[in-house]
Write a protein that holds these residues in place. Structure first.
Motif, PDB file in Angstrom:
ATOM      1  N   SER A 120     -62.543 -39.382  12.218  1.00 53.97           N
ATOM      2  CA  SER A 120     -61.636 -40.705  12.378  1.00 53.97           C
ATOM      3  C   SER A 120     -60.960 -41.163  11.237  1.00 53.97           C
ATOM      4  O   SER A 120     -60.003 -41.427  11.294  1.00 53.97           O
ATOM      5  N   ALA A 121     -62.373 -41.299  10.238  1.00 51.41           N
ATOM      6  CA  ALA A 121     -61.757 -41.837   9.329  1.00 51.41           C
ATOM      7  C   ALA A 121     -61.031 -40.580   8.337  1.00 51.41           C
ATOM      8  O   ALA A 121     -59.452 -41.780   7.677  1.00 51.41           O
ATOM      9  N   ALA A 122     -60.662 -39.216   8.332  1.00 59.20           N
ATOM     10  CA  ALA A 122     -60.119 -38.703   7.769  1.00 59.20           C
ATOM     11  C   ALA A 122     -58.537 -38.955   9.276  1.00 59.20           C
ATOM     12  O   ALA A 122     -57.243 -38.762   8.281  1.00 59.20           O
ATOM     13  N   LYS A 123     -58.618 -39.005   9.678  1.00 65.27           N
ATOM     14  CA  LYS A 123     -57.009 -39.464  11.193  1.00 65.27           C
ATOM     15  C   LYS A 123     -56.742 -40.499  10.482  1.00 65.27           C
ATOM     16  O   LYS A 123     -55.449 -40.680  10.467  1.00 65.27           O
ATOM     17  N   LEU A 124     -57.287 -42.077  10.354  1.00 69.67           N
ATOM     18  CA  LEU A 124     -57.158 -42.987   9.766  1.00 69.67           C
ATOM     19  C   LEU A 124     -56.227 -43.097   9.104  1.00 69.67           C
ATOM     20  O   LEU A 124     -55.450 -43.558   8.520  1.00 69.67           O
ATOM     21  N   ALA A 125     -57.039 -42.372   7.559  1.00 67.99           N
ATOM     22  CA  ALA A 125     -56.567 -42.031   6.484  1.00 67.99           C
ATOM     23  C   ALA A 125     -54.462 -41.013   6.147  1.00 67.99           C
ATOM     24  O   ALA A 125     -53.917 -41.194   5.772  1.00 67.99           O
ATOM     25  N   ASN A 126     -54.995 -39.955   7.681  1.00 67.95           N
ATOM     26  CA  ASN A 126     -53.223 -39.294   7.491  1.00 67.95           C
ATOM     27  C   ASN A 126     -52.615 -40.169   7.880  1.00 67.95           C
ATOM     28  O   ASN A 126     -51.584 -40.794   7.400  1.00 67.95           O
ATOM     29  N   TYR A 127     -53.027 -41.390   9.263  1.00 70.76           N
ATOM     30  CA  TYR A 127     -52.215 -42.018   9.857  1.00 70.76           C
ATOM     31  C   TYR A 127     -51.276 -42.576   8.730  1.00 70.76           C
ATOM     32  O   TYR A 127     -50.454 -43.109   8.843  1.00 70.76           O
ATOM     33  N   LEU A 128     -52.496 -43.617   7.856  1.00 63.84           N
ATOM     34  CA  LEU A 128     -52.396 -44.622   7.379  1.00 63.84           C
ATOM     35  C   LEU A 128     -51.098 -44.355   6.298  1.00 63.84           C
ATOM     36  O   LEU A 128     -49.867 -44.764   5.647  1.00 63.84           O
ATOM     37  N   ARG A 129     -51.078 -42.993   5.378  1.00 63.82           N
ATOM     38  CA  ARG A 129     -50.444 -42.351   4.700  1.00 63.82           C
ATOM     39  C   ARG A 129     -48.547 -41.858   5.082  1.00 63.82           C
ATOM     40  O   ARG A 129     -48.099 -42.684   4.482  1.00 63.82           O
ATOM     41  N   ASN A 149     -70.008 -33.526   2.782  1.00 70.73           N
ATOM     42  CA  ASN A 149     -69.334 -32.313   2.875  1.00 70.73           C
ATOM     43  C   ASN A 149     -68.018 -32.238   3.707  1.00 70.73           C
ATOM     44  O   ASN A 149     -66.656 -31.829   3.360  1.00 70.73           O
ATOM     45  N   GLN A 150     -68.695 -33.203   5.203  1.00 68.53           N
ATOM     46  CA  GLN A 150     -67.411 -33.301   5.848  1.00 68.53           C
ATOM     47  C   GLN A 150     -66.540 -33.465   5.535  1.00 68.53           C
ATOM     48  O   GLN A 150     -65.146 -33.226   5.751  1.00 68.53           O
ATOM     49  N   ILE A 151     -66.697 -34.781   4.920  1.00 60.89           N
ATOM     50  CA  ILE A 151     -65.598 -35.749   4.860  1.00 60.89           C
ATOM     51  C   ILE A 151     -64.781 -34.829   3.397  1.00 60.89           C
ATOM     52  O   ILE A 151     -63.337 -35.243   3.368  1.00 60.89           O
ATOM     53  N   LYS A 152     -65.461 -34.252   2.878  1.00 62.29           N
ATOM     54  CA  LYS A 152     -64.706 -33.547   1.652  1.00 62.29           C
ATOM     55  C   LYS A 152     -63.590 -32.837   1.887  1.00 62.29           C
ATOM     56  O   LYS A 152     -62.330 -32.768   1.677  1.00 62.29           O
TER      57      LYS A 152
END
Length: 487
Positions: A120-129, A149-152
């Motif tokens: 969800s952190a990655a999805k949110l970052a993608n959405y905000l970009r 490793n997953q978030i990287k």
């Protein structure tokens, strides 16, 4: 959405029965609302929330204005819709992210292990970009080695920077150091992926409380698995008491569960839901709009979300070309194949169809259920790709021997090909009627606004939307000619 399928079908049946009553009595309304209450409880809505919901609807519905109206069943449905919106969070701005502070604005994600927090952190970052922000992901989960490793890996996949430190570093220090880094890099939004546990414990709460106190994030969002039902409501209540949540992200909303948690959380905890996770892909995150979700649950569609998704996914140049051809009454199997590819970009077919008004009734048709759940579109694509260019552009030349060759090449039967060609002819008739403004399909399109606003759908001739669309196409052609001339 799949999570509310059973509730949607139950409510649809209840209001169909109510609509067939004609003039309503108080007993008719009471009977219908008892059914609504049972449907909500079976969908795993909190018992108290279900009872209060029905009581509020009953108070508004049993009055002379409703009972004496010409369309009492529609009035009751409208009241149910209003109350459902209120239960889900109302129409206020508190379900939007607050990014009004001086950058970098900090968003802190908390939650249990397995809820989908890191994704969800990655999805949110993608959405905000996509909204014009410059996001930074912060790996602050030091207890699950795979989390860093997953978030990287997700950051690399999305080309979004990730701040991390070696395993064993203090999570509070990591977040403080990440803030210094974010300021140096002119980051506008910093998303903290904090540690989760299998169960809520004192150590976990102390850690997130310390991070909250040191960094003073603008948003503290709980990521909760919607498929855990009322357990998600309890977790939300516990986290809210400990760290004062500002909102929630409900994941796995595309799952096959009863969905009552989404209807209970706001009423029980007072915490607004701000986002819904709708799948595993990194773009499968949607802002939570209570009014739109209420419409979907009641089978009234969600045209605004459909338009937004179309505008994000559909190639505008291709859409303009399609509009020009449609307005001339031209439509062949190549156009149909292109339309299918555009549709696939918008996401799973079921999710797209759920946004269409009246989807509940269509979805109950056996052939539609098969098309939504199976690989029906793949077979259609295979059949069209097995045709020659001439056959795709002029389907009328496809005779018996050609049909046998196409069905062999696509691994389908001649009967399936016949069905596709028959459906295509019906679609072509519909498009020609809509383009000419004559016939039953044209009348229906006028009733629903002529497709204005959805890319690839032309307005009807003689309507304001039709004139605008025609001008837009001609203007685009002139721009293209001007560009090629300059080259």
């Amino acid at each position: 959405m799949a999570m509310f399928d059973s509730l949607s079908k139950r409510l649809d049946g209840i209001f169909n029965n109510l609509g067939g009553q004609g003039k309503l009595t108080e007993e008719d309304v009471n009977t219908a609302l008892r059914e609504v209450r049972l449907a909500l409880i079976e969908a795993d809505v909190n018992l108290k929330v279900a009872r209060q919901f029905v009581d509020r609807v009953k108070e508004k519905a049993i009055g002379s204005d409703v009972m004496g109206s010409l369309t009492p069943a529609q009035q009751v449905l409208s009241i149910v819709q209003e109350e459902l919106i209120e239960v889900l969070g109302g129409t206020g701005e508190n379900n939007r992210l607050d990014l009004g502070g001086s950058p970098p604005n900090i968003i802190m994600l908390v939650g249990l292990q397995g809820s989908g927090k890191t994704t969800s952190a990655a999805k949110l970052a993608n959405y905000l970009r996509k909204q014009g922000q410059r996001p930074l992901l912060v790996a602050a989960d030091m207890y699950r080695p795979a989390a860093v490793n997953q978030i990287k890996s997700l950051g690399k996949q999305l080309n979004i920077p990730v701040y991390s430190e070696p395993m064993g570093a203090d999570p509070v220090d990591i977040c403080v150091n990440a803030l210094d880094y974010a300021r140096e890099q002119a980051i506008s939004v910093m998303i903290l992926d904090t540690a989760g546990r299998l169960n809520i414990d004192e150590r976990m709460m102390n850690e997130v409380t310390n991070i909250r106190a040191r960094l003073k994030p603008r948003e503290v969002l709980l990521v909760a698995d919607a498929m855990t039902g009322q357990e998600a409501v309890r977790v939300a209540d516990d986290f809210n008491k400990a760290v004062s949540l500002t909102g929630m992200v409900l994941t796995k909303m595309d799952g096959d569960a009863r969905g009552g948690a989404a209807l209970s959380i706001r009423s029980v905890t007072g915490v607004p839901v701000k986002f819904m996770g709708m799948g595993e892909k990194t773009d499968a995150l949607e802002p939570f709009y209570p009014d739109r979700l209420a419409s979907r649950i009641l089978g009234l569609g969600d045209v605004l979300s459909l338009i937004e998704r179309a505008q994000e996914s559909i190639d505008q140049e291709e859409a303009l070309k399609a509009q020009a051809k449609l307005q001339q009454g031209k439509f062949d199997l190549e156009d149909f194949l292109n339309a299918m590819h555009q549709l696939k970009r918008m996401g799973p077919l079921r999710q797209v169809m759920e946004m269409m008004p009246g989807f509940n009734k269509i979805a109950q048709m056996p052939e539609m259920e098969e098309a939504l759940e199976g690989d029906h579109l793949k077979y259609i694509e295979a059949m069209i790709l097995s045709m020659t260019k001439e056959e795709r552009r002029n389907p009328d030349i496809i005779d018996g021997s050609r049909r046998k060759r196409i069905s062999r090449g696509s691994g389908t039967t001649v009967q399936e090909l016949n069905q596709l060609l028959e459906q295509f002819k019906e679609m072509r008739t519909m498009i020609r009627q809509m383009s000419s403004g004559k016939g039953p399909w044209a009348q229906m399109a006028r009733q629903y606004g002529g497709g204005a606003g959805i890319p690839g759908m032309p307005g009807l001739p003689g309507s304001k939307s039709g004139k605008k669309t025609g001008k837009a196409v001609r203007k685009e052609k002139r721009k293209q000619k001007s560009k090629s001339g300059k080259r």
